[in-house]
Design a protein around this motif. Structure first.
Motif: not given
Length: 330
Positions: A164-173, A196-205, A209-213
């Motif tokens: 599947i064509m993607m702009y970049d891999l997605v990593a989440s921590v 409290g909790s914080l989660m970031i999903t991003c395209m590192p290259s 950030i695609t999602q911030l919780t």
């Protein structure tokens, strides 16, 4: 029962002495249950091609958290809809009945499903498969904390494995705030006592950030520190994911090359066998048996056309051995 006239009204408010407070599990000088440092992540293991029937799949293991993701498509959408220039992304996250310590509670997780869709939608080039659907099915085999970040990272790897064509891999921590300390990649016990909790999903290259919780109360310095920890960890996690894809690609190339060489040797064997058969027939007709062990006699007894073929075959075998021999021996 209602009280009598003139009596004090009855109340059901709990007595202050009967309120139970959750005993603090982590003290000021506490250490993490698994022995890691506050800013140390669990070892990450990835493997692609876990499900043969799927277009792409991946298996991820972060400590005791184990997830498998299957991707199907692009395929024709089952829902009747008007023509669209962009494709559709369907996601589903479910837990097995043995994923949690409490048995028999495996089911679909609607909240995780919506968050997975939101995290991946911004990274996929939906315009590359119009009027089709890509289905992503994530199954949590064992839950041990930080389940959603592992699901998102594993799903991104499965999409890449499916082509599947993607702009970049997605990593989440994710990061948790426990007893005034920031702990990265929390486990189940730490999540139960987090403030409290914080989660970031991003395209590192692309550094996007695609999602911030964010949940709980965070001060500005704490949230800046937590975001920086997550971004640094995402960049390192993406390198592990890319190395997994490179290993899978090199393995597939080696298998294809081995099959090609096997077919080539098979054809070469019958080609030489046919030449030897012709030599024997010619020798029998002339009343003498040719000596095929001598290369000079072998070449002299052939026609010029066969000699050229033999030299070409020998040259090709030498080139393949010289060029790809070290890779085949790995």
């Amino acid at each position: 029962m209602a009280g009598k006239g003139g009596a004090n009204p009855a109340t059901y408010s709990p007595s202050p002495t009967t309120q139970k407070k959750k005993a603090p599990l982590f003290k000021e000088d506490w250490v993490r249950p698994d022995g890691r440092g506050f800013h140390q992540c669990r070892p990450a293991f990835f493997r692609t091609g876990a499900v043969n029937a799927a277009s792409g799949s991946a298996y991820a293991e972060f400590g005791n958290t184990k997830v498998i993701v299957s991707v199907f498509g692009p395929r024709e959408s089952k829902k009747a809809m008007m023509y669209s220039d962009t494709g559709r992304l369907n996601c589903n996250v479910s837990f097995t009945t043995f994923a949690t310590p409490v048995r028999g509670q495996g089911s679909d997780h609607k909240e995780y499903t919506a968050m997975l869709h939101k995290a991946l939608e911004g990274a996929i080039i939906l315009e590359s498969f119009p009027k089709t659907t890509v289905d992503v099915f994530a199954l949590v085999l064992e839950s041990s904390g930080s389940d959603l970040p592992v699901v998102i990272s594993c799903a991104s790897l499965a999409l890449a494995d499916a082509g599947i064509m993607m702009y970049d891999l997605v990593a989440s921590v994710s990061v948790s705030c426990v007893s005034k300390n920031l702990v990265i990649d929390p486990i189940f016990e730490e999540e139960n006592y987090q403030d409290g909790s914080l989660m970031i999903t991003c395209m590192p290259s692309r550094y996007e950030i695609t999602q911030l919780t964010v949940t709980g109360e965070w001060s500005t310095p704490k949230i800046n520190e937590g975001m920086q920890l997550c971004l640094d960890a995402c960049a390192k996690l993406a390198k592990i994911m890319r190395s997994c894809l490179k290993e899978a690609a090199s393995d597939s190339q080696d298998v294809l090359l081995s099959c090609s060489i096997s077919c080539f040797c098979f054809v070469l064997f019958f080609f030489l066998l046919n030449i030897e058969r012709n030599f024997l027939l010619e020798g029998v007709r002339e009343g003498e048996m040719p000596c095929l062990a001598c290369p000079a006699n072998f070449v002299l007894m052939t026609s010029s056309k066969n000699a050229k073929k033999i030299l070409i075959v020998i040259g090709m075998v030498w080139f393949i051995k010289k060029r790809f021999g070290p890779n085949l021996c790995k």
